[in-house]
Design a protein around this motif. Sequence first.
Motif, mmCIF file in Angstrom:
data_model
loop_
_atom_site.group_PDB
_atom_site.id
_atom_site.type_symbol
_atom_site.label_atom_id
_atom_site.label_comp_id
_atom_site.label_asym_id
_atom_site.label_seq_id
_atom_site.Cartn_x
_atom_site.Cartn_y
_atom_site.Cartn_z
ATOM 1 N N ASP A 316 34.543 28.696 43.540
ATOM 2 C CA ASP A 316 36.002 28.800 43.414
ATOM 3 C C ASP A 316 36.487 30.244 43.351
ATOM 4 O O ASP A 316 37.579 30.514 42.849
ATOM 5 N N ALA A 317 35.693 31.178 43.865
ATOM 6 C CA ALA A 317 36.127 32.580 43.887
ATOM 7 C C ALA A 317 37.373 32.711 44.756
ATOM 8 O O ALA A 317 37.410 32.237 45.896
ATOM 9 N N THR A 318 38.401 33.356 44.214
ATOM 10 C CA THR A 318 39.640 33.547 44.968
ATOM 11 C C THR A 318 39.693 34.893 45.672
ATOM 12 O O THR A 318 40.516 35.094 46.571
ATOM 13 N N SER A 319 38.833 35.827 45.280
ATOM 14 C CA SER A 319 38.785 37.135 45.925
ATOM 15 C C SER A 319 37.394 37.721 45.756
ATOM 16 O O SER A 319 36.850 37.734 44.654
ATOM 17 N N VAL A 320 36.829 38.215 46.869
ATOM 18 C CA VAL A 320 35.520 38.851 46.846
ATOM 19 C C VAL A 320 35.638 40.173 47.599
ATOM 20 O O VAL A 320 36.044 40.194 48.765
ATOM 21 N N ARG A 321 35.301 41.275 46.931
ATOM 22 C CA ARG A 321 35.373 42.593 47.559
ATOM 23 C C ARG A 321 33.988 43.219 47.570
ATOM 24 O O ARG A 321 33.337 43.350 46.532
ATOM 25 N N LEU A 322 33.531 43.598 48.761
ATOM 26 C CA LEU A 322 32.234 44.216 48.951
ATOM 27 C C LEU A 322 32.389 45.731 48.989
ATOM 28 O O LEU A 322 33.259 46.260 49.688
#
Length: 535
Positions: A316-322
Motif C-alpha cells: 500500500d505504498a503511496t509514494s516511492v522515491r529512489l
Amino acid sequence: MNRSTLSLLAAATALAALTGLATLTSADADGAATAGATAPARLPVERSSLLCPAPSSSEVAETTYTSFTPAATGEAAAPDKADKADKTGKAAQSDKAELKPSAAAQDTTTVSPKKDAKKADEKKTEAEEKKPSAADKAVVTATAPGKPVSAGANGADAPALIGVAAGKLAPGWTAQQTTVVPAGGARGLLGVGCTAPDTDFWFPATSTAENRRDYVHLTNPDDTAAVVDIELYGPEGALKSQLTDGIPVPARSSVPVLLSTLTADPATSDVTVHVSTRSGRVGAVVRSAVDQLGSDWLPTSADPAPTLVLPGIPADATSVRLVAYAPGEDDAELKIQLVGATGTITPAVQQTLRVKSGMTAAADLQDVTNGEAGSLLLSPAQSGRATPVVAALRVIRGSGEKQEVAFIPATGPVGERASVADNRAKGTVLTLTAPGETAEVKVTASAGTEGGTPGSKTYTVKAGTTMAITPPVPAGLKGSYALTVETRSGGPVHAARMLALPQDGIEMFTIQTLADDEGKVAVPQAEQDLSVLDD
C-alpha cells in the motif's frame, strides 16, 4: 569490514597459532615438509559488537530495546545459567550479551556505601568506596540464545548504547531499537537494527532541505577517540563542507551531527552522505524527520555494487522515491525492475536511471507496487558497463496529514542465516525476494520475551518473485519475538521486515532489512614449519 571483523581476525590468528603448536609436519627424504591441504573450518564467532544510536530528542518518545541471539541448529532456548566453575574452582564468566549506555550518558556521581560499624576502622580503597556509574549498568542483558530479552526507556534522555556479546551469545547476535513518538515534528515509528562498528558508510536518500532534519549519529565503542569525515553529494556533485579537520567522537561516546550545518550550499532535496574514519571506528546511522511525513532511521546502504536489491516495499505504498549515487569515476546507467508477487517487470513510470560519477540521482516511482508488495532490482542497463553504485528508497504510506515515512537501503542476501528482533503478534510482515533462482527458506519464530513456544515454517520463493507473508507467531506468545530466516537451498534471498503500529489513524510503520549475520568465520588449518628456525 563487518561485524566483529577485528575480533574475528584475532580469533583466527589465535586458533591458527594453537593448531600450529599442536601439529607438526613430517619431513620426507629431502627434508621437505609435507602436509595435506584441507578446507578452512567454519567456526562460530566468539565475540560481537553492536551500537545503538540515541533514540529520540522528543520528551514523549517511548523506546524498546530487544536483544536476541538465534539458537544453534537443534538447540532450543536454554534457561538462564549461573556462571560455571573452571578446573581451578574459580567461576568462569558466563556467556552474555549486554547493551550499556555510552559515556555521553554516564552518571559520574558516585556514592559511598554505608560502612559496617564493625569495620569502621578498616581502610578501603577509593574504588571500593564508589558504586558503579550508570554507564556500567547494562540496559539489556541476555544470557541464553534462542530467547529475546527486552527493556524500555522513555523521554529524550535515553542514551546511545554500546553492546558486546561473548561466547554462545555472539554468533548471530542482533539488537533492535524501536521508538514510538506519538506527537510533535518528529512523530512516527522509528526502528533500527543496532549496527556493528566500521570505518566506511554510505547513506543515499538523505537531505538538507528546509523540511528535513537529518542527523547522522556517530557512536564510538572504543577507549580511544575517533576522527570522522562526512562528505555530502548532491545532484551537481560534492557540496562545500564547512568542516575541514574532521569530527572528533570521544571514546565510548555518541555524537549527533545535523547535516544541514555541514554545508553552506543551498538546501538540497536529494543528498548522499559518505561517512569515513581517519582514525578509529564508529557506528553510523541517519535519523530523518520530514515535516508532515513523520520520521525514521536510515541505515547504511550495502557496499557499492553494479547490481543491488532493495527489498520490502509495502503493497500500500503511496509514494516511492529512489536515490542512487555512483562513487567511482564512471557514470552508471541503471535498469529499474520491480520484483513482484508473480514476476519481475519494468515499471512504466521509469525504466532506467542515469547516475553521473560523483553525483546523486533520484527517480520518483510513485505507487510503483500497485497494490502488491515488491522489491526493487537495480542492474546495469548495458552489458559490459558494470558501474558500482549505492542506493536507498524513501517510502511513504497514507495520504494527507496521515502520511508516514520509512527508508529501505540496498542490502545483501540473508545468506546462511539472518535475524530481526521485536516482532509483534499483529502488524508484522516479512518480505522474501529471490531475484535470480528459486529458493527454499526456513523462517523460525523464537520464544517471546515474556513467554511462548518457538515455531517454524518453510517457504518456497519462486525465481524472480517477492513473497510477502505474515510470519509464524509463537504459540502462547507474550511480549515480542524474533524471526530467523535461513536459506536452505537455491539462489540468494533478500529479506525485509515491516512493523506497523497504527496510532490515531496514522499508519505508523518502519522497515528493517535482513542481511547475513556472519555468525561463523572461516578458520584455516595451520601447521608448524620448523624450517623457519634454520640459520
